[in-house]
Design an enzyme around this catalytic site. Sequence first.
Site, mmCIF file in Angstrom:
data_model
loop_
_atom_site.group_PDB
_atom_site.id
_atom_site.type_symbol
_atom_site.label_atom_id
_atom_site.label_comp_id
_atom_site.label_asym_id
_atom_site.label_seq_id
_atom_site.Cartn_x
_atom_site.Cartn_y
_atom_site.Cartn_z
ATOM 1 N N SER A 179 47.808 7.669 3.170
ATOM 2 C CA SER A 179 46.760 6.671 3.212
ATOM 3 C C SER A 179 47.298 5.307 3.625
ATOM 4 C CB SER A 179 46.026 6.632 1.877
ATOM 5 O OG SER A 179 44.761 6.046 2.039
ATOM 6 N N HIS A 195 41.768 14.508 2.412
ATOM 7 C CA HIS A 195 42.677 13.362 2.408
ATOM 8 C C HIS A 195 43.967 13.648 1.634
ATOM 9 C CE1 HIS A 195 43.291 9.012 2.957
ATOM 10 N NE2 HIS A 195 43.768 8.990 1.735
ATOM 11 N N ASP A 246 39.159 15.287 6.111
ATOM 12 C CA ASP A 246 39.146 13.895 5.670
ATOM 13 C C ASP A 246 38.432 13.045 6.711
ATOM 14 O OD1 ASP A 246 39.760 11.444 4.437
ATOM 15 O OD2 ASP A 246 41.669 11.291 5.503
#
Length: 507
Positions: free
Chosen positions: A229, A474, A417
């Site tokens: 991320s 994710h 994601d």
Amino acid sequence: MEAKAFLLHFILFVFICSHNSASSRILNKPSNFLSSASLPSGNAERLIKSFNLMPQHDVNIIAKGSPDAPRLVESQFNFPETIGMRNASGGPSVQEFGHYAGYYSIPSSKSAKMFYFFFESRTNNTDPVVIWLSGGPGCSGSVALFYENGPFTISDDLSLSWNDFGWDKVSNLIYVDQPVGTGFSYTSDPSDLRQDETGVSNDLYDFLQAFFKEHPKYAKNDFYITGESYAGHYIPALASRVHSANKNNEGVPINLKGFAIGNGLTNPEIQYGAYGDYALEMKLISESDHESLKQDYVDCQSGAKQCNLNGGEACSSARDACNNIFDQIMSKIKGTNYYDVRKKCVGDLCYDFSKMETFLNQENVRKALGVGDINFVSCSTAVYDAMVDDWMINLAVKIPALVEDGINVLVYAGEYDLICNWLGNSRWVEQMNWSGQKDFGATKTVPFLVDGKEAGLMKNHGPLTFLKVHDAGHLVPMDQPKASLQMLQTWMQGKLAAQTTGVTVRP
């Protein structure tokens, strides 16, 4: 320390609404997430509730000279037996291998202390040293430790058990709470809260210097930087800092071999441009919606270019313009989990990581870890706010010099994601300007196999590999633990590249 009314943004990565946004606009982006100081507290509360996290404090800044400040450097820790340590499958206790926790002082700061967990490899202490960085900016590495790729998992009764696919099976594994102020890391001086990747990477380099001085037997091991991320920013910055220091004979040499970015935010200008295309491909929006987003991207792209040229206010404007694209997509798919578009959120709740907070804030656990009265801050609003203008900066520009020097790079992304989607990540990788760019683009995509079955699609040329992971969102190590462990192991051994070229690699 006073709690700010839920203005916390959790761990993956929380996209921000603009200062002029109406309250009806959609909040987004965490786990390694992002959010904005301008968000209404009601929206921020909904965001944090989606992960079922409620940190009591917004940052760990304590009074200088406070008797509550931990003074532990490092020790092997033992969680209290009352927490529960057995492995339900009858295997060994989680106590039966080396695990450490502690603080290192950060010399480049005024008074910062950085907290970490260190787990020795379950296989061989000559295995590579791997550091994991969670995103935010401002979220603790403990989410990954307990829910993704750590040596053990946490159960409903707060007992711990082995993770059969923990990355410590193939590496000596470090989780660090950074930037300073999140997790159990703390400072007594607010000026230690970092505002850009220069500050972040300098602190992490200082941390690694302290770690390898404390553990000299690991200094010659291969070293890899990993994360997900917003760590798409941290990782290239740290890799560049380490590589530069090695070249300049600065400090303890760190045997950097490569870095891996999972579902990262690395080149925002390109990645925001992929939102509309990804949403259309996944049938989240209509063709007319897609055409409208193309026009919005014109402002986003222009703003991102200005941000990277001029910094400052231009970055705030770019962030607002670009997040408008994400907001519009979310307005079409309300209730969808933007970390995994196959799933719906139940009420406010999309994930439940609350057991981690409960576990780490217990008095006996804090005592076992040597953190004194410091509270665990899962995600820090103050850390996020301090770095808000870092968001739109392109960190991909640091990578070409590294790959040219033979540093291996793996960029991977779960296919479901939305926030840091695989399409945007593949595009910045393809467009990165380096000597192998043309050959990388011409390379065929091949299956990534786990147990003889296709678990993803990948391409490689030289030191650069891109992998799209099937059936994952994710949080790839949480969604596909076995595949992620094999990915790490085969990549560090050079076997991922061999799969793409058809070369046979001997064990």
